[in-house]
Design a protein around this motif. Structure first.
Motif, PDB file in Angstrom:
ATOM      1  N   LYS A  76       0.825  -1.205   0.000  1.00  0.00           N
ATOM      2  CA  LYS A  76       0.000   0.000   0.000  1.00  0.00           C
ATOM      3  C   LYS A  76       0.863   1.261   0.000  1.00  0.00           C
ATOM      4  CE  LYS A  76      -4.341  -1.672   1.816  1.00  0.00           C
ATOM      5  NZ  LYS A  76      -5.218  -1.847   2.987  1.00  0.00           N
ATOM      6  N   ILE A  77       1.931   1.241   0.768  1.00  0.00           N
ATOM      7  CA  ILE A  77       2.827   2.401   0.791  1.00  0.00           C
ATOM      8  C   ILE A  77       3.450   2.603  -0.590  1.00  0.00           C
ATOM      9  CG2 ILE A  77       4.965   3.315   1.774  1.00  0.00           C
ATOM     10  CD1 ILE A  77       4.202   1.857   4.402  1.00  0.00           C
ATOM     11  N   VAL A  78       3.900   1.501  -1.190  1.00  0.00           N
ATOM     12  CA  VAL A  78       4.484   1.583  -2.531  1.00  0.00           C
ATOM     13  C   VAL A  78       3.484   2.180  -3.512  1.00  0.00           C
ATOM     14  CG1 VAL A  78       5.089   0.134  -4.530  1.00  0.00           C
ATOM     15  CG2 VAL A  78       6.238  -0.210  -2.337  1.00  0.00           C
ATOM     16  N   SER A  79       2.233   1.761  -3.387  1.00  0.00           N
ATOM     17  CA  SER A  79       1.283   2.242  -4.388  1.00  0.00           C
ATOM     18  C   SER A  79       1.037   3.743  -4.225  1.00  0.00           C
ATOM     19  CB  SER A  79      -0.009   1.424  -4.373  1.00  0.00           C
ATOM     20  OG  SER A  79      -0.908   1.956  -3.449  1.00  0.00           O
ATOM     21  N   ILE A  80       1.131   4.238  -3.000  1.00  0.00           N
ATOM     22  CA  ILE A  80       1.019   5.694  -2.817  1.00  0.00           C
ATOM     23  C   ILE A  80       2.247   6.407  -3.386  1.00  0.00           C
ATOM     24  CG2 ILE A  80       0.970   7.530  -1.081  1.00  0.00           C
ATOM     25  CD1 ILE A  80      -0.803   5.564   0.576  1.00  0.00           C
ATOM     26  N   PHE A  81       3.425   5.887  -3.107  1.00  0.00           N
ATOM     27  CA  PHE A  81       4.633   6.506  -3.665  1.00  0.00           C
ATOM     28  C   PHE A  81       4.555   6.535  -5.199  1.00  0.00           C
ATOM     29  CE2 PHE A  81       7.583   5.224   0.155  1.00  0.00           C
ATOM     30  CZ  PHE A  81       6.917   6.133   0.951  1.00  0.00           C
ATOM     31  N   GLU A  82       4.082   5.463  -5.777  1.00  0.00           N
ATOM     32  CA  GLU A  82       4.016   5.408  -7.245  1.00  0.00           C
ATOM     33  C   GLU A  82       2.903   6.321  -7.775  1.00  0.00           C
ATOM     34  OE1 GLU A  82       4.075   1.282  -8.547  1.00  0.00           O
ATOM     35  OE2 GLU A  82       6.207   1.162  -8.014  1.00  0.00           O
ATOM     36  N   ILE A 135       6.170  20.413  -0.477  1.00  0.00           N
ATOM     37  CA  ILE A 135       4.724  20.247  -0.303  1.00  0.00           C
ATOM     38  C   ILE A 135       4.298  18.849  -0.733  1.00  0.00           C
ATOM     39  CG2 ILE A 135       2.482  21.052  -1.186  1.00  0.00           C
ATOM     40  CD1 ILE A 135       3.923  23.873  -1.445  1.00  0.00           C
ATOM     41  N   GLU A 136       4.886  18.387  -1.827  1.00  0.00           N
ATOM     42  CA  GLU A 136       4.520  17.057  -2.321  1.00  0.00           C
ATOM     43  C   GLU A 136       4.852  15.968  -1.302  1.00  0.00           C
ATOM     44  OE1 GLU A 136       4.469  15.856  -6.606  1.00  0.00           O
ATOM     45  OE2 GLU A 136       6.332  14.893  -6.052  1.00  0.00           O
ATOM     46  N   ILE A 137       6.035  16.085  -0.684  1.00  0.00           N
ATOM     47  CA  ILE A 137       6.427  15.079   0.310  1.00  0.00           C
ATOM     48  C   ILE A 137       5.418  15.060   1.464  1.00  0.00           C
ATOM     49  CG2 ILE A 137       8.146  14.582   2.121  1.00  0.00           C
ATOM     50  CD1 ILE A 137       9.166  13.600  -0.505  1.00  0.00           C
ATOM     51  N   ILE A 138       5.042  16.228   1.934  1.00  0.00           N
ATOM     52  CA  ILE A 138       4.090  16.289   3.047  1.00  0.00           C
ATOM     53  C   ILE A 138       2.733  15.735   2.637  1.00  0.00           C
ATOM     54  CG2 ILE A 138       2.771  17.903   4.491  1.00  0.00           C
ATOM     55  CD1 ILE A 138       5.358  19.610   4.597  1.00  0.00           C
ATOM     56  N   ASP A 139       2.259  16.146   1.466  1.00  0.00           N
ATOM     57  CA  ASP A 139       0.974  15.635   0.981  1.00  0.00           C
ATOM     58  C   ASP A 139       1.001  14.109   0.862  1.00  0.00           C
ATOM     59  OD1 ASP A 139      -0.175  18.099   0.832  1.00  0.00           O
ATOM     60  OD2 ASP A 139       0.017  18.333  -1.333  1.00  0.00           O
ATOM     61  N   MET A 140       2.088  13.607   0.293  1.00  0.00           N
ATOM     62  CA  MET A 140       2.172  12.180   0.039  1.00  0.00           C
ATOM     63  C   MET A 140       2.246  11.384   1.340  1.00  0.00           C
ATOM     64  SD  MET A 140       4.785  10.124  -2.406  1.00  0.00           S
ATOM     65  CE  MET A 140       6.246  10.295  -1.402  1.00  0.00           C
ATOM     66  N   MET A 141       3.071  11.860   2.276  1.00  0.00           N
ATOM     67  CA  MET A 141       3.202  11.134   3.539  1.00  0.00           C
ATOM     68  C   MET A 141       1.864  11.106   4.277  1.00  0.00           C
ATOM     69  SD  MET A 141       6.071   9.698   3.881  1.00  0.00           S
ATOM     70  CE  MET A 141       7.551   9.658   2.875  1.00  0.00           C
ATOM     71  N   ARG A 172      12.858   9.112  -6.095  1.00  0.00           N
ATOM     72  CA  ARG A 172      12.980   7.672  -5.898  1.00  0.00           C
ATOM     73  C   ARG A 172      12.427   7.274  -4.531  1.00  0.00           C
ATOM     74  NH1 ARG A 172      14.669   7.368  -1.533  1.00  0.00           N
ATOM     75  NH2 ARG A 172      16.543   6.479  -0.603  1.00  0.00           N
ATOM     76  N   TYR A 173      11.891   6.051  -4.495  1.00  0.00           N
ATOM     77  CA  TYR A 173      11.575   5.473  -3.193  1.00  0.00           C
ATOM     78  C   TYR A 173      12.395   4.217  -3.005  1.00  0.00           C
ATOM     79  CZ  TYR A 173       8.457   1.933  -5.351  1.00  0.00           C
ATOM     80  OH  TYR A 173       7.950   0.892  -6.089  1.00  0.00           O
ATOM     81  N   VAL A 210       9.903   6.479  -8.436  1.00  0.00           N
ATOM     82  CA  VAL A 210      10.345   5.194  -8.985  1.00  0.00           C
ATOM     83  C   VAL A 210      11.236   4.484  -7.956  1.00  0.00           C
ATOM     84  CG1 VAL A 210      10.195   5.887 -11.402  1.00  0.00           C
ATOM     85  CG2 VAL A 210      12.326   6.288 -10.150  1.00  0.00           C
ATOM     86  N   PRO A 211      11.225   3.149  -7.986  1.00  0.00           N
ATOM     87  CA  PRO A 211      12.010   2.400  -6.998  1.00  0.00           C
ATOM     88  C   PRO A 211      13.461   2.212  -7.435  1.00  0.00           C
ATOM     89  CG  PRO A 211      10.795   0.871  -8.380  1.00  0.00           C
ATOM     90  CD  PRO A 211      10.445   2.266  -8.867  1.00  0.00           C
ATOM     91  N   ILE A 212      14.367   2.136  -6.481  1.00  0.00           N
ATOM     92  CA  ILE A 212      15.720   1.649  -6.758  1.00  0.00           C
ATOM     93  C   ILE A 212      16.051   0.613  -5.688  1.00  0.00           C
ATOM     94  CG2 ILE A 212      16.459   3.887  -7.686  1.00  0.00           C
ATOM     95  CD1 ILE A 212      18.356   4.021  -5.149  1.00  0.00           C
ATOM     96  N   GLU A 213      17.144  -0.083  -5.914  1.00  0.00           N
ATOM     97  CA  GLU A 213      17.606  -1.010  -4.884  1.00  0.00           C
ATOM     98  C   GLU A 213      19.117  -0.930  -4.810  1.00  0.00           C
ATOM     99  OE1 GLU A 213      15.611  -4.870  -4.700  1.00  0.00           O
ATOM    100  OE2 GLU A 213      17.575  -5.756  -4.331  1.00  0.00           O
TER     101      GLU A 213
END
Lengths: 454, 454
Positions: free
Chosen positions: A47-53, A158-164, A121-122, A58-61
């Protein structure tokens, strides 16, 4: 229920058990996750991933193992002297370390790949700290970070706050508060108004102020007195602490009294966030918010859950001097983290998350005789082909025993295959809650599937 | 395209680069995954998981770090003397190790939690081996296992084979062959017919026979000669190797000549698999199949992709003496693994998998002026709410620049917000491939969403 509580205890607290069981435990501060907890955790991460996306991250590893020289000197003296998992192998002189967070590896990654900016990136992954384990604190645990590199305020912030905040909405956590501050405001006030030029003393004061929630105003003031701060300065800090009771508008007015580039930029940013954020009604400017990490350079935030009283479950801010460290260049950056281990633990304790017992399978197939086995397998494959997670009992058995077997695994539908079903090319579907039974032709598998998955 | 090939080289081969770049590499044998590869890997893992769950397997998780005494003595002399990542930290006398596979941790988990039987679990996770890195071989890599504990043959064995084959179907790999054998058959023939009682010699012969594919029949026979095996025995082994050219029915007939419990049980199982497996047409009994690991006690299999000629991408078998090791009890077990690193690498090379450039976002929002920014954010949030992964450009810009920005990120739809749109409460949606533009009312967001996601 008792089993679940025990499981929680075992999993989360590594409680002392008898010797035999102790020998089977993973290392202190690390955890095994049995299916019921792993399923829940996976769902939460998904669920967290789907919000980040949803926000276009985008994901990295990066590896769990890093070279020691990459981590060295990045986390301060305490981490280096007792917290970082660092080691050599018996076969090599190379020095390795297990990653301590996901941020320094991100800086390395950034320098190596030089991605297009802004780079959003997440990353979700295990990190390692050799702490004394206690509730909510482990030696191996997950971090869950989203960062925006190469973009200046205010909109990334603002985006980071909204998203979190959306993470908390997703988990239906009703009452949360987004505490907000700006490091430039603090710096300016302390440096220009109070004349504290020494960065170490400033940090000490910050850390003390940061404890306001824990030790109260009088506690903080007592600590400052101990530090030998003059009375007039302490009084001034006392005034600043009082503003945490003010409404946002009043805090901004209070800040208007100060001149200085830092205060002005910070105040402007806070105004912008209040103006543009979709969660502005949950935002509370709090000049006593400091956040432990020393690398922040602008906006800082923490999301606090008030009901149930869980504490801070997310935080972050702007840190413009860190990401470029391997290329000697300033790269603006802002990010946030979900305190996912605390979120999960507190969420389970407070009934926000429910532990379901291994109910991966939607249906279980029971063959009632040896000669029904082949056709039973066929039915199982057909169900799977239609998207039903299907558990197969490996031996012919009676309906009673078979159903008991499935019920123990919390499987809701039994598919019974006897001689009759083999002959007719049918199967009997039983809802194990209502006990209702229906016979379907094999050609009606879609109809049965819809029933099972509905 | 060139960039992708380079990325692949960098990611997979850790090729030597200039010194500055080398300093930014993760440790030798470990890898960074940039978004385009991480997205692909996540998708592949997700698909494998969904197949495992389709068969009713449940996930567990164990730590990456284990206590050394748990792994000690479990993997043989070579692993202990140079392959296992084992270490102490500077702050403790405790000996740790990074897990070498997921099977010994499963045995520990099993002993600790004593789950209901049969216990069907899958686990996907990193494991560590201090090997010399080369193509397809890393020091940190993923394993992807599914095992059934506590259930005897034949149906669990059949299920594992059926399920593993579905992984290949899922990835539309057209021609694969399931090589099948039984350790009991091999043991019996070698022990009873050839009189080889010494287990070490038997293993040496097995390992030699295992190389049939690589060094050919004459190569194997030469190795056996070198070992000092008498001529008549070598001739006999030669006969057995010949059967790998036989049809399944002929191999089974060949086995009928032998008496002995092992051969009989093994033959019966192979017959059952041919009878009940849904992929029996892809199964080939191959008496020369040995598989490296010494712990197998019954059925063994490998899935080999012939076209493109990739080699073995999956394998497994029955191992009844391993899972109970921490509780001194025999627990029947059968399992399989997807060679996921090779699958991914070979799949990319052969065009089975395509690397997509970071196309997480479905649409990107462009505000054309400062005063459009607030409404643009509103549109972005509405899109997200309707399930559109939405990228927001953080600064007002022109349509041309904004569209270029989105195209660089392979985003397919632009959402343009100018003064007009603000006034009308509309937004302009542009398909960046066809260049087709349409204006929507904000109240028509669902319609636009359907277009974007279609």
């Amino acid at each position: 229920m008792l089993k679940q509580v025990l499981l929680l205890l075992i999993t989360f607290l590594n409680v002392e058990l008898d010797k035999k069981t102790m020998e089977l435990m993973p290392p202190k501060g690390t955890r095994d996750f049995p299916p019921e907890i792993k399923i829940l955790r996976d769902e939460i991460f998904r669920k967290i991933v789907s919000i980040f996306e949803r926000y276009g991250f985008v994901p990295i590893e990066t590896p769990v193992v890093e070279r020691w020289d990459i981590l060295k000197g990045k986390y301060g003296e305490e981490a280096e002297s007792r917290l970082i998992w660092r080691f050599k192998l018996p076969y090599s002189e190379k020095e390795y370390a297990l990653r301590y967070d996901l941020t320094v590896p991100l800086a390395r990654f950034f320098a190596r790949f030089n991605p297009k900016l802004p780079f959003k990136r997440y990353q979700i992954g295990r990190v390692y700290r050799y702490e004394n384990p206690q509730k909510g604190r482990y030696r191996e645990f997950y971090q869950c970070d989203a960062d925006i590199l190469g973009a200046e305020e205010p909109f990334p912030d603002i985006e980071i706050i909204d998203m979190m905040s959306e993470v908390f909405d997703e988990f239906k956590i009703p009452k949360y508060l987004i505490k907000l501050n700006d490091r430039r405001v603090l710096n300016d006030i302390f440096e220009k108004r109070l004349g504290i030029k020494n960065a170490d003393i400033m940090l000490k004061i910050f850390r003390s102020v940061d404890k306001l929630d824990k030790i109260g105003k009088s506690g903080v003031l007592a600590e400052l007195e101990k530090m030998g701060l003059p009375k007039d300065k302490i009084e001034y800090i006392s005034k600043i602490l009082e503003t945490s009771e003010y409404a946002n508008k009043e805090v901004l007015e209070f800040l208007e009294r100060f001149s200085g580039e830092g205060v002005e930029k910070g105040r402007k940013l806070l105004e912008n966030i209040l103006d543009y954020s979709k969660v502005k009604n949950s935002v509370k400017i709090d000049l006593s918010l400091v956040r432990g990490l020393d690398y922040y350079t602008g906006m800082i935030f923490e999301i606090v859950v008030e009901k149930p009283r869980i504490g801070s479950l997310s935080g972050g801010g702007r840190y413009d001097n860190l990401i470029g460290m391997f290329i000697n260049k300033q790269i603006p950056a802002v990010g946030g983290t979900v305190g996912v281990e605390r979120l999960i633990e507190a969420g389970i304790e407070n009934g926000i998350f429910k532990i379901k017992e291994c109910a991966i399978a939607d249906a279980g197939v029971i063959a009632l005789s040896d000669s029904a086995m082949k056709y039973a397998l066929k039915v199982a494959h057909s169900l799977r082909k239609n998207g039903v997670n299907t558990y197969m009992i490996y031996r012919p058995t009676s309906p009673v025993k078979g159903i008991k077997h499935l019920e123990k695994r919390k499987i809701k539908y039994a598919v019974l295959i006897g001689e009759e079903e083999v002959k007719e090319k049918t199967f009997t579907l039983q809802n194990l809650e209502t006990r209702e039974r229906d016979k379907y032709k094999l050609s009606e598998i879609v109809k049965a599937t819809n029933k099972i998955l509905s």
